[in-house]
Write a protein that holds these residues in place. Structure first.
Motif, PDB file in Angstrom:
ATOM      1  N   GLY A 197      34.749  37.883  49.231  1.00  0.00           N
ATOM      2  CA  GLY A 197      33.689  38.893  49.284  1.00  0.00           C
ATOM      3  C   GLY A 197      34.354  40.245  49.198  1.00  0.00           C
ATOM      4  O   GLY A 197      34.848  40.770  50.203  1.00  0.00           O
ATOM      5  N   PHE A 198      34.411  40.785  47.965  1.00  0.00           N
ATOM      6  CA  PHE A 198      35.151  42.026  47.745  1.00  0.00           C
ATOM      7  C   PHE A 198      34.183  43.200  47.665  1.00  0.00           C
ATOM      8  O   PHE A 198      34.111  43.926  46.687  1.00  0.00           O
ATOM      9  CB  PHE A 198      35.981  41.898  46.456  1.00  0.00           C
ATOM     10  N   GLY A 199      33.407  43.372  48.723  1.00  0.00           N
ATOM     11  CA  GLY A 199      32.462  44.488  48.776  1.00  0.00           C
ATOM     12  C   GLY A 199      33.074  45.620  49.579  1.00  0.00           C
ATOM     13  O   GLY A 199      34.280  45.869  49.523  1.00  0.00           O
ATOM     14  N   LYS A 200      32.228  46.297  50.361  1.00  0.00           N
ATOM     15  CA  LYS A 200      32.705  47.480  51.089  1.00  0.00           C
ATOM     16  C   LYS A 200      33.757  47.090  52.128  1.00  0.00           C
ATOM     17  O   LYS A 200      34.840  47.637  52.163  1.00  0.00           O
ATOM     18  CB  LYS A 200      31.513  48.186  51.760  1.00  0.00           C
ATOM     19  N   VAL A 201      33.421  46.113  52.977  1.00  0.00           N
ATOM     20  CA  VAL A 201      34.363  45.734  54.032  1.00  0.00           C
ATOM     21  C   VAL A 201      35.566  45.028  53.407  1.00  0.00           C
ATOM     22  O   VAL A 201      36.731  45.343  53.717  1.00  0.00           O
ATOM     23  CB  VAL A 201      33.687  44.829  55.088  1.00  0.00           C
ATOM     24  N   GLY A 202      35.284  44.085  52.503  1.00  0.00           N
ATOM     25  CA  GLY A 202      36.371  43.301  51.896  1.00  0.00           C
ATOM     26  C   GLY A 202      37.402  44.189  51.227  1.00  0.00           C
ATOM     27  O   GLY A 202      38.620  43.986  51.398  1.00  0.00           O
ATOM     28  N   SER A 203      36.938  45.204  50.495  1.00  0.00           N
ATOM     29  CA  SER A 203      37.924  46.033  49.794  1.00  0.00           C
ATOM     30  C   SER A 203      38.734  46.887  50.771  1.00  0.00           C
ATOM     31  O   SER A 203      39.919  47.154  50.542  1.00  0.00           O
ATOM     32  CB  SER A 203      37.281  46.877  48.696  1.00  0.00           C
ATOM     33  N   GLU A 204      38.104  47.290  51.886  1.00  0.00           N
ATOM     34  CA  GLU A 204      38.866  48.054  52.892  1.00  0.00           C
ATOM     35  C   GLU A 204      39.890  47.151  53.596  1.00  0.00           C
ATOM     36  O   GLU A 204      40.984  47.587  53.941  1.00  0.00           O
ATOM     37  CB  GLU A 204      37.920  48.688  53.918  1.00  0.00           C
ATOM     38  N   VAL A 205      39.527  45.912  53.801  1.00  0.00           N
ATOM     39  CA  VAL A 205      40.480  44.957  54.389  1.00  0.00           C
ATOM     40  C   VAL A 205      41.642  44.756  53.412  1.00  0.00           C
ATOM     41  O   VAL A 205      42.822  44.740  53.808  1.00  0.00           O
ATOM     42  CB  VAL A 205      39.783  43.607  54.711  1.00  0.00           C
ATOM     43  N   ALA A 206      41.290  44.641  52.131  1.00  0.00           N
ATOM     44  CA  ALA A 206      42.326  44.434  51.118  1.00  0.00           C
ATOM     45  C   ALA A 206      43.323  45.594  51.122  1.00  0.00           C
ATOM     46  O   ALA A 206      44.539  45.396  51.123  1.00  0.00           O
ATOM     47  CB  ALA A 206      41.668  44.300  49.745  1.00  0.00           C
ATOM     48  N   ARG A 207      42.790  46.806  51.147  1.00  0.00           N
ATOM     49  CA  ARG A 207      43.648  48.005  51.173  1.00  0.00           C
ATOM     50  C   ARG A 207      44.609  47.968  52.363  1.00  0.00           C
ATOM     51  O   ARG A 207      45.800  48.227  52.234  1.00  0.00           O
ATOM     52  CB  ARG A 207      42.763  49.240  51.334  1.00  0.00           C
ATOM     53  N   ARG A 208      44.051  47.625  53.529  1.00  0.00           N
ATOM     54  CA  ARG A 208      44.871  47.607  54.737  1.00  0.00           C
ATOM     55  C   ARG A 208      45.893  46.469  54.707  1.00  0.00           C
ATOM     56  O   ARG A 208      47.024  46.618  55.158  1.00  0.00           O
ATOM     57  CB  ARG A 208      43.968  47.506  55.982  1.00  0.00           C
ATOM     58  N   ALA A 209      45.481  45.319  54.165  1.00  0.00           N
ATOM     59  CA  ALA A 209      46.405  44.184  54.091  1.00  0.00           C
ATOM     60  C   ALA A 209      47.570  44.522  53.168  1.00  0.00           C
ATOM     61  O   ALA A 209      48.716  44.124  53.412  1.00  0.00           O
ATOM     62  CB  ALA A 209      45.654  42.950  53.596  1.00  0.00           C
ATOM     63  N   LYS A 210      47.288  45.279  52.121  1.00  0.00           N
ATOM     64  CA  LYS A 210      48.366  45.714  51.212  1.00  0.00           C
ATOM     65  C   LYS A 210      49.371  46.550  51.997  1.00  0.00           C
ATOM     66  O   LYS A 210      50.579  46.425  51.831  1.00  0.00           O
ATOM     67  CB  LYS A 210      47.791  46.560  50.073  1.00  0.00           C
ATOM     68  N   ARG A 229      41.356  45.556  40.478  1.00  0.00           N
ATOM     69  CA  ARG A 229      42.653  45.878  39.878  1.00  0.00           C
ATOM     70  C   ARG A 229      43.134  47.248  40.337  1.00  0.00           C
ATOM     71  O   ARG A 229      44.327  47.455  40.567  1.00  0.00           O
ATOM     72  CB  ARG A 229      42.542  45.845  38.350  1.00  0.00           C
ATOM     73  N   ALA A 230      42.186  48.165  40.501  1.00  0.00           N
ATOM     74  CA  ALA A 230      42.546  49.534  40.891  1.00  0.00           C
ATOM     75  C   ALA A 230      43.304  49.567  42.216  1.00  0.00           C
ATOM     76  O   ALA A 230      44.093  50.476  42.461  1.00  0.00           O
ATOM     77  CB  ALA A 230      41.292  50.392  40.985  1.00  0.00           C
ATOM     78  N   ILE A 231      43.047  48.592  43.071  1.00  0.00           N
ATOM     79  CA  ILE A 231      43.845  48.590  44.318  1.00  0.00           C
ATOM     80  C   ILE A 231      44.821  47.404  44.332  1.00  0.00           C
ATOM     81  O   ILE A 231      45.263  46.954  45.392  1.00  0.00           O
ATOM     82  CB  ILE A 231      42.963  48.625  45.597  1.00  0.00           C
ATOM     83  N   GLY A 232      45.118  46.923  43.156  1.00  0.00           N
ATOM     84  CA  GLY A 232      46.163  45.907  43.036  1.00  0.00           C
ATOM     85  C   GLY A 232      45.760  44.545  43.552  1.00  0.00           C
ATOM     86  O   GLY A 232      46.569  43.807  44.125  1.00  0.00           O
ATOM     87  N   VAL A 233      44.500  44.195  43.361  1.00  0.00           N
ATOM     88  CA  VAL A 233      44.013  42.904  43.848  1.00  0.00           C
ATOM     89  C   VAL A 233      43.540  42.072  42.661  1.00  0.00           C
ATOM     90  O   VAL A 233      42.825  42.565  41.790  1.00  0.00           O
ATOM     91  CB  VAL A 233      42.841  43.110  44.840  1.00  0.00           C
ATOM     92  N   GLU A 234      43.928  40.814  42.652  1.00  0.00           N
ATOM     93  CA  GLU A 234      43.500  39.949  41.559  1.00  0.00           C
ATOM     94  C   GLU A 234      42.285  39.140  41.988  1.00  0.00           C
ATOM     95  O   GLU A 234      42.294  38.489  43.037  1.00  0.00           O
ATOM     96  CB  GLU A 234      44.657  39.008  41.188  1.00  0.00           C
ATOM     97  N   LEU A 235      41.236  39.188  41.178  1.00  0.00           N
ATOM     98  CA  LEU A 235      40.045  38.377  41.475  1.00  0.00           C
ATOM     99  C   LEU A 235      40.238  36.990  40.879  1.00  0.00           C
ATOM    100  O   LEU A 235      40.747  36.847  39.775  1.00  0.00           O
ATOM    101  CB  LEU A 235      38.803  39.009  40.843  1.00  0.00           C
ATOM    102  N   MET A 236      39.845  35.985  41.614  1.00  0.00           N
ATOM    103  CA  MET A 236      39.963  34.614  41.096  1.00  0.00           C
ATOM    104  C   MET A 236      38.816  33.742  41.594  1.00  0.00           C
ATOM    105  O   MET A 236      37.968  34.203  42.355  1.00  0.00           O
ATOM    106  CB  MET A 236      41.318  34.021  41.461  1.00  0.00           C
ATOM    107  N   SER A 237      38.802  32.500  41.145  1.00  0.00           N
ATOM    108  CA  SER A 237      37.708  31.607  41.519  1.00  0.00           C
ATOM    109  C   SER A 237      37.812  31.250  43.010  1.00  0.00           C
ATOM    110  O   SER A 237      38.874  31.418  43.633  1.00  0.00           O
ATOM    111  CB  SER A 237      37.764  30.326  40.682  1.00  0.00           C
ATOM    112  N   PHE A 238      36.717  30.729  43.520  1.00  0.00           N
ATOM    113  CA  PHE A 238      36.681  30.321  44.932  1.00  0.00           C
ATOM    114  C   PHE A 238      37.806  29.317  45.213  1.00  0.00           C
ATOM    115  O   PHE A 238      38.609  29.493  46.136  1.00  0.00           O
ATOM    116  CB  PHE A 238      35.302  29.691  45.210  1.00  0.00           C
ATOM    117  N   ASP A 239      37.869  28.272  44.385  1.00  0.00           N
ATOM    118  CA  ASP A 239      38.857  27.208  44.621  1.00  0.00           C
ATOM    119  C   ASP A 239      40.281  27.740  44.560  1.00  0.00           C
ATOM    120  O   ASP A 239      41.118  27.408  45.393  1.00  0.00           O
ATOM    121  CB  ASP A 239      38.690  26.099  43.577  1.00  0.00           C
TER     122      ASP A 239
END
Ligand SMILES: NC(=O)C1=CN([C@@H]2O[C@H](COP(=O)(O)OP(=O)(O)OC[C@H]3O[C@@H](n4cnc5c(N)ncnc54)[C@H](O)[C@@H]3O)[C@@H](O)[C@H]2O)C=CC1
Ligand SMILES: O=C(O)C(=O)COP(=O)(O)O
Length: 593
Positions: A197-210, A229-239
């Motif tokens: 779930g790469f929405g508002k919270v998910g993307s902020e978590v991603a930034r912090r995890a980086k 991609r802009a914050i260096g995250v690769e989107l992929m399938s659920f599995d």
């Protein structure tokens, strides 16, 4: 006819393109609303002459309460049982909740139509029965941004606490133990975390995890890849995401599609020893399956802020599990987030009660401010054409098929007609029923009443200065009480334009007319001969009925003409009869706008 009913209003500010609906509750001084939002949903509420009542059913920050109190009577009643909520709600115009209150169908049914806005002081609206709200014409607004950072920070707090056994070690030392080897943790740096779930919270978590040196991947079927991609995250399938990750952090909403999406099958595809954080909703995890996965070692640890049932039962095995860290739904609970959420929701609720625009409407279409101001007068025109068309239907012939034609020199994608469509439905349905129609429930009510509304666009040549040249409303398969309103194609047809910033009726059936759509209208077909206008005018004048507009459209000289007379007040029946008794008058009808 309820066209003149004083408990409803649909009139969009007709003269100047302000971003508000003109009407509703008494004007009170309000703090200015923040001007940060760009998209709005319009919500027409009903006129009330007294201060509205807002029921705040869960704790809300003081700043929000202060804002509400300037405009409404505020009833802060926390911890209501479902029965108590249902019994109170019929006295309330708005309800504000957080995640702890179920706003069920019964709540809307018990409100007796008074509840106009539900404000969710937070993001998740899974505790609000949205279809029921929509069916009851109740706007649901949320506060989607003010707690994002708090939730993201809580996710990171749980991630690090889980990895280092902070909660367990804390409990251990407080119970008099000193267990250094038992609580050896795992490192985060270099590990892969899947943000689900790469929405508002998910993307902020991603930034912090980086920032923690983690490799961040994500799964979100609706997120744009370039944002990730802009914050260096690769989107992929659920599995792929769940089978690659060492840590899995959940940030999707609870919907029918995500309910128990983390089930036995999903756990079986995870890396052995995966660790899970859930700051989203308990319901996205099948909790019994998680327990099995923890017991079998597939999942090494879990950190949970949310549960299927809140609060969870005292003997909930997940809560008591030694590899599980829990918090009582604290994601949004920082002082800063709660103040922000309270202000955000209070502004949204007050705005909606005033009939203004809700930027955070959950169950109404969003229309940009620019579109809104441009379409304002056309919105009024649309509703009035709907009202006129339906009043021309002869009693007994049910309205089932309404066709709207929008003629414009602009390209088909340049005009957002959702507002117009809703207001035509309002105009068509309100005069023939007791229901209240607004942007929220228009389509639902139309469907419920078996009214099929189709739309057509005609692209005209010429300069696209105005958004629309004309709007035409047709009602097919009905008889008319004013035969001249039936077009050559057999359906009732009215057409209108905006002239000098005012809505005008410009065609009835096949007759061209021109009357400003204000007050009420008398439509009159007569043999085209001199003296008729004078006769009708003097009958109305003798009765002190003010004529504000009059126009005559004829088919051909000396044949038939349709006279349209705009009147400020409804003439008495006897007066209308006198008009009907004029020898040359073949038919006439009185229509309220
Ligand atoms: N624990 C707490 O106190 C808090 C919990 N939350 C919860 O966190 C979640 C996320 O909130 P926000 O980021 O503000 O919402 P958001 O709407 O900005 O993000 C949710 C994302 O989930 C995605 N999504 C939808 N279906 C999905 C699926 N099947 N698989 C993967 N992704 C999917 C959406 O495309 C969207 O990008 C919500 O469930 C919200 O209720 C939010 C704030 C505080
Ligand atoms: O905003 C959300 O989705 C939350 O879960 C926060 O819930 P709360 O307002 O703290 O009950």
């Amino acid at each position: 006819m309820s066209a003149g009913c004083c408990t409803r209003n649909s009139v969009f500010a007709p003269t100047k393109p302000t971003l508000s609906w003109k009407f509703t509750l008494p004007s009170k001084t309000l703090p200015p609303l923040r001007k940060t939002t760009k998209r709005f949903a319009v919500f027409a509420t009903f006129i009330s002459t007294s201060k509205p009542t807002v029921l705040v059913a869960e704790k809300l920050g003081e700043a929000g309460l202060d804002l509400l109190k300037k405009f409404a009577n505020v009833d802060c009643s926390y911890y209501l049982s479902p029965e108590e909520l249902c019994s109170k709600i019929s006295l309330c115009d708005a309800l504000i909740v957080r995640s702890g209150t179920q706003v069920s169908r019964e709540v809307f049914e018990s409100s007796g139509g008074r509840l106009k806005v539900v404000g969710r002081a937070g993001v998740g609206i899974d505790n609000v029965d949205l279809p029921a709200a929509t069916e009851h014409g109740c706007l649901v607004v949320n506060a989607p941004t003010a707690n994002t950072i708090a939730a993201a920070e809580h996710g990171i707090a749980l991630l690090t606490a889980m990895a280092r056994n902070i909660a367990q070690a804390d409990a251990s030392i407080k119970s008099g133990k000193w267990q250094r080897s038992k609580y050896v943790g795992v490192s985060l740096v270099g590990k892969t975390i899947a943000v689900m779930g790469f929405g508002k919270v998910g993307s902020e978590v991603a930034r912090r995890a980086k920032g923690l040196g983690m490799n961040v991947i994500a799964h979100d079927p609706y997120a744009p890849a370039d944002r990730a991609r802009a914050i260096g995250v690769e989107l992929m399938s659920f599995d792929e995401a769940i089978s690659t990750a060492d840590f899995i952090s959940l940030h999707m909403p609870l919907t029918p599609a995500t309910s128990k999406i983390f089930n036995d099958e999903a756990f079986s595809r995870m890396k052995k020893g995966a660790r899970i954080v859930n700051v989203a909703r308990g319901g996205v995890i099948d909790e019994e399956a998680l327990l099995r996965a923890l017991d079998s070692g597939i999942v090494a640890q879990a950190a949970l802020d949310v549960f299927t049932e809140e609060p969870p039962a005292k003997d909930n095995k997940l809560v008591l599990h030694e590899n599980v860290t829990v918090t009582p739904h604290l994601g949004a609970s920082t002082a800063e987030a709660q103040e922000g959420v309270a202000i955000e929701i209070a502004e949204a609720v007050v705005g909606a009660l005033k009939g203004e625009l809700a930027s955070t409407a959950v169950n109404a279409p969003m229309v940009s401010a620019e579109v809104l101001s441009e379409l304002a007068t056309f919105v009024t025109l649309a509703e009035k054409l709907g009202r006129l068309a339906v009043q021309l239907v002869a009693g007994g012939s049910g309205v089932k098929s309404v066709k709207v034609t929008y003629a414009s020199a602009r390209g088909p994608d340049d005009i957002d007609t959702r507002l117009l469509r809703a207001m035509i439905i309002k105009g068509v349905i309100e005069p023939i029923s007791s229901v209240f129609v607004n942007l929220v429930n228009a389509d639902f009510i139309a469907k419920q009443r078996g009214v099929n509304l189709t739309e057509e666009r005609i692209t005209l040549d010429g300069s696209p200065e105005n958004p629309l040249e004309y709007i035409q409303v047709q009602i097919a398969n009905v008889e008319s009480k004013f035969a001249s309103a039936i077009s050559d194609f057999g359906e009732i047809r009215v057409e209108g334009r905006v002239k000098d910033g005012k809505p005008h009726l410009t065609k009835v059936g096949s007759f061209g007319v021109d009357v400003s759509l204000e007050g009420s209208i008398i439509l009159c077909r007569q043999v085209d001969q001199p003296g008729i206008i004078g006769k009708v005018g003097s009958i109305l004048g003798d009765e002190n009925v003010n004529v504000n507009f009059m126009s005559v459209g004829r088919i051909a000289t000396q044949r038939q003409a349709v006279m349209t007379i705009g009147v400020d007040e409804e003439p008495r029946k006897e007066v209308l009869k006198k008009i009907g008794d004029i020898a040359a008058v073949e038919e006439f009808v009185f229509l309220k706008l």
